[in-house]
Design an enzyme around this catalytic site. Structure first.
Site: not given
Length: 976
Positions: A115, A205-206, A218, A290
């Site tokens: 990120r 996850k997931h 997404h 999520d």
């Protein structure tokens, strides 16, 4: 490796000793009860929300988050893009204004770099999946956890435990540890334990498994259509295991899984899915949705309603809620209507508070932004990164034991790189081992490269795909595939893939290679490791984490063994403190500022690893051309231990020379002179009574002019020996010098007195016995097989002048700037080849020679000398008479000043050179130290390098940098 084996043992032991419950239950229940009792319903509901925060969206976004913290009492934030320093500032601000400390989360699957810029980017999970031992996976998790903690992040939405059985999966892929459920579980569990060892909550996850989807949640709602028995064996397998080893959290994905919930409801909103996780699998930690803005749920559920459905399903934390105020209102309505039980809310809040206590949020802390860089970009992270690639890289083809490349003599090797985000660093690393010609492929120069490669024995093809993120295309382009096929038709091909292993699915041409190495990522450490595996400094150990087409099935990989060539690593990996070593930079720069030398190369190796190799300044006093690693320096008297000594070692071992016999026995011309009875051992230890020096060149001058008959301006039969550009000495000058030495007086007594003269005589003996010129002999016997190709006499015959560092601007003898010709006047008279001077080299190649000596005559699996011979030559010969010297080698001073810092071991050895050079090896500390400079440029009378003690000051710093801590004890938490 013993360290990793021991670590794995303790980690496995801790696995079995740990509680069956989540780590969050290690919290102080009294603190949790107190906080619960003090909260209103609205405040409790606020704890369920984790809102998206950014550190690059300006004041309006900052104001919105502040409002949510103060008015809606949200429980946490998930940070996305921005910068570390700004995120730290905002975290401090938001925490200051929260009544109950916020839990801060991030997606940091391969580190904060997922990120944030200016943070360390660790290998992708698929690379970890190639590891066979879990110790490095634990370190990986711990390092990422330490970075999170330094930035005030308490939750990492990692590890990804999806079993990636679908190569076309558009969103998981390289984010997964692989396709083998058992192996993925082992690696994921280790990563989880590493993170949680520093109290950063790991969130697997997931759930229930996103590894076999062909769409991205997404953008839509993917389906997983497998029956329950398959889900149990594959998708659910990791959760069943790591839920019992203290796992802190699970993120529930937006998936349609009919075998679990036939209603078609997204798994994140499905009570059946959460019930499976809680009751059948037995997970009792925190559950997170999520992101609720993803189209997998947002397409069919509006903000507020999606939050309510997620709570009803049994989730604890609502991630990326888009309307907290509305969602809280919906939940309150549901409570009133009896659709949700208050106990349900209280249970979630208790878990959240317990987790906060475990994270250390019972007290508020301040993040110091000014020190973040030192915490987020550490040498230990570089070491870990390197070690992961070293253990992960996987050899898939090795026909006729092509790798490691062992015999370098007479071998022509080229490196070609192609693909996306190509780096020349791989080729630079290959060049550290031998002479390698580099080509950078484009479709426009394909024909030119193919033609140029015709004469090469091996072509190392480095193929690159983007390392920007795991979602970038991993496919090898059709032009490169065709180019690969064409190379394989004429050359032995070694392919190194800096790419996802799935790239092999559509790359059948790779199977034509003699050797195929899967390096996994386009990363400098991956490039370094790959070069080291190719040349045997490292062995190949990894196994494929996924299937990549026949015969490359999951778990496949071939092993090779390291053969003892120098490797390349970071200082901390061999117990040297990098901050201490960085003081060397200042010492060299001070020398340059004082005019002691225009520039320098400094190399340090320890335990077989080059860990410091820097270039300083410029090649000459004009300060126009910076020094590079490829620049060759005049070694001066290091030639003695690099040429004469090893050739004499060979003759001793062959029984052709006895060091305790006299010069007259081997050199007929010495008979009848005062040199006849000089013992070879004494000459080599500078104990024989020879004069230190005879300025032969001065005897060829008359008032600064050349005497007639000594020199010619053109090379011909009478004047064949090149002295410098446009100057040649007469054919019989060698006989003249030899006679001059034999006729010279001896010193009154036999005592230590350094002298070059014996090496003129040894050159005569060696060449007569071997029937070959000195320069050809040493290259053939030693340098070529060592891969030390820059160790040469007459460098201008091989290398462009731009790569050769100049020495003196000689006003007296050669009347020109000396560049590419030997500086020593006596060696110059002989045509540039002598037993005492004339050799040139880079620091890297000279280090190979010193490493070979330190390894008692063995290097890269080849024994050049018997260890007994090496031990005899490097030991002090006449210590009893206060002569420190070995046989040819210099040794540490016995008292007072000398060639070393006085801090080296008595077993150490080496030599210095007049031009400003030093090569030293210490077997006790396994250190090789090389210093190359041209202090004589432009004036040989410059003695500042000596007066400043630059070389010995650097050596002193090296020894101060030695750390005696046991890294294994630190790793296992056993250090006092």
């Amino acid at each position: 490796m013993p360290r990793y084996f021991l670590t794995s043992f303790f980690l496995c032991l801790s696995f079995f000793l740990k509680s069956q419950h989540s780590v969050i239950y290690q919290a102080d229940s009294a603190w949790v009860k107190q906080k619960m009792a003090s909260m209103s319903l609205d405040e409790k509901l606020g704890q369920l929300f984790m809102v998206a925060a950014y550190s690059n969206k300006g004041t309006e976004h900052e104001r919105e988050i502040q409002q949510l913290v103060k008015e809606e009492h949200i429980g946490g934030l998930i940070f996305f893009q921005g910068s570390p320093k700004e995120q730290a500032r905002l975290t401090n601000l938001y925490q200051l204004n929260s009544s109950t400390p916020l839990m801060i989360a991030m997606d940091a699957e391969w580190g904060l770099a997922m990120r944030l810029p200016e943070t360390y980017k660790f290998p992708w999970p698929i690379t970890l999946g190639a590891l066979q031992d879990t110790a490095l996976a634990y370190e990986y998790g711990k390092a990422i956890g330490e970075h999170c903690k330094a930035l005030g992040v308490h939750i990492n939405f990692a590890p990804v435990v999806d079993i990636n059985t679908n190569p076309k999966n558009p969103i998981i892929g390289a984010r997964s540890f692989g396709e083998d459920p058992e192996h993925v579980t082992r690696i994921a569990a280790a990563v989880m334990r590493g993170m949680q060892s520093v109290h950063v909550l790991a969130v697997a996850k997931h759930f229930p498994g996103h590894g076999d989807t062909d769409s991205d949640s997404h953008k839509t709602l993917p389906s997983v259509s497998h029956p329950m028995d398959r889900l149990e064996k594959v998708e659910l397998y990791p959760y069943k295991s790591i839920s019992k080893s203290g796992l802190g959290g699970v993120m529930v994905a937006h998936l349609n899984v009919p075998a679990i919930d036939p209603s078609g409801k997204p798994s994140s909103l499905s009570p059946a899915t959460l019930k499976l996780l809680r009751e059948q699998i037995g997970f009792d930690g925190l559950t997170f949705t999520d992101a609720l803005n993803m189209q997998g749920v947002a397409r069919d559920y509006k903000p507020g309603m999606v939050d309510l459905e997620a709570i009803k399903a049994g989730n604890d934390v609502l991630v990326f809620s888009q309307d907290v105020k509305l969602a809280k209102a919906k939940i309150k309505e549901a409570l009133k209507a009896g659709l949700i039980d208050t106990a349900h809310i209280n249970a979630s809040v208790k878990r959240i508070l317990a987790a906060k206590y475990w994270m250390g949020l019972s007290t508020k802390t301040h993040i110091e932004g000014s020190t973040l860089a030192n915490k987020l970009l550490r040498e230990k992270d570089q070491i870990l990164n390197h070690n992961i690639f070293a253990e992960a890289q996987t050899l898939l083809i090795n026909k006729n034991k092509t790798l490691p490349v062992k015999k370098l003599a007479d071998l022509k090797i080229a490196c070609v790189t192609a693909g996306n985000e190509v780096s020349p660093y791989f080729a630079e690393m290959l060049k550290k081992y031998t002479q390698v010609e580099y080509f950078d492929y484009t479709s426009k120069n394909e024909e030119e490269i193919i033609a140029a490669l015709a004469d090469y024995d091996y072509v190392v093809l480095g193929l690159y795909t983007s390392n920007a993120n795991p979602w970038k295309s991993y496919k090898i382009g059709s032009e490169i595939r065709r180019f690969t096929r064409r190379i394989a038709l004429q050359n032995k091909l070694i392919i190194t893939l800096f790419a996802n292993p799935y790239s092999l699915l559509d790359f059948p041409e790779a199977r034509d290679a003699e050797a195929l190495l899967m390096a996994y990522q386009n990363d400098p450490d991956a490039e370094s490791v790959a070069a080291q595996i190719i040349f045997g400094a490292l062995g190949a150990k990894g196994r494929l984490p996924v299937s990549a087409g026949e015969p490359f099935e999951v778990g496949f990989g071939l092993n090779t063994q390291a053969i003892g060539r120098l490797g390349y690593h970071y200082p901390g990996a061999v117990g040297l403190d990098v901050n201490t070593l960085n003081r060397i930079d200042g010492i060299v720069k001070e020398a340059m500022n004082q005019g002691a030398t225009p520039g320098a190369q400094v190399l340090i190796a320890r335990k077989g690893q080059v860990i410091y190799h820097k270039n300083f300044g410029y090649i000459d006093s004009k300060k126009k051309t910076p020094v590079r690693s490829e620049h060759l320096y005049d070694l001066a008297s290091i030639t003695k231990i690099a040429v004469s000594v090893p050739l004499l070692m060979s003759l001793v071992e062959e029984g052709k020379i006895n060091l305790d016999k006299t010069l007259g026995y081997y050199l007929p011309e010495a008979k009848g002179t005062n040199k006849e009875d000089l013992v070879l051992r004494e000459i080599l230890a500078h104990q024989s009574g020879l004069k230190p020096w005879i300025p032969f060149y001065l005897e060829t001058l008359d008032h600064g002019k050349y005497k007639e008959g000594y020199y010619g301006k053109e090379r011909n039969f009478d004047y064949p020996n090149v002295v410098s550009e446009g100057l040649y000495s007469q054919r019989y000058i060698r006989d003249t010098i030899l006679k001059r030495i034999l006729d010279s007086d001896l010193l009154p007594t036999k005592e230590y007195r350094y002298s070059d003269l014996g090496y003129y005589l040894f050159m005569q003996i060696i060449e007569r016995m071997e029937g070959q010129p000195l320069d050809e002999l040493i290259h053939e016997k030693l340098y070529e097989p060592l891969g030390a190709n820059t160790m040469v006499y007459h460098p201008l015959q091989i290398y462009p002048i731009d790569l050769i560092v100049p020495t003196e601007d000689d006003k007296t003898f050669r009347r020109s700037l000396i560049r590419g010709y030997v500086h020593d006047q006596g060696a110059a008279l002989l045509g540039g080849v002598a037993g005492h001077a004339g050799l040139f080299s880079t620091a890297n190649d000279l280090a190979k020679l010193m490493q070979m000596y330190m390894q008692k005559g063995e290097y890269a699996g080849v024994r050049y000398f018997d260890s007994v011979t090496v031990n005899e030559f490097i030991r002090c010969q006449y210590c009893q008479t206060k002569n420190r010297r070995g046989i040819g080698f210099d040794k540490p001073q016995l008292e007072g000043p000398g060639p070393t810092c006085g801090c080296v071991s008595d077993r150490s050895f080496g030599h210095s050179g007049f031009t400003g050079t030093l090569a030293w090896a210490d077997p006790d500390e396994q250190i090789v130290y090389i210093f190359l400079s041209n202090r004589v440029n432009p004036d040989a009378e410059n003695r500042k390098l000596l007066s400043l003690s630059t070389r010995t000051k650097i050596q002193e710093v090296i020894y101060e940098a030695i750390q005696n801590d046991d890294p294994t004890a630190d790793l296992l938490g056993l250090a006092p």
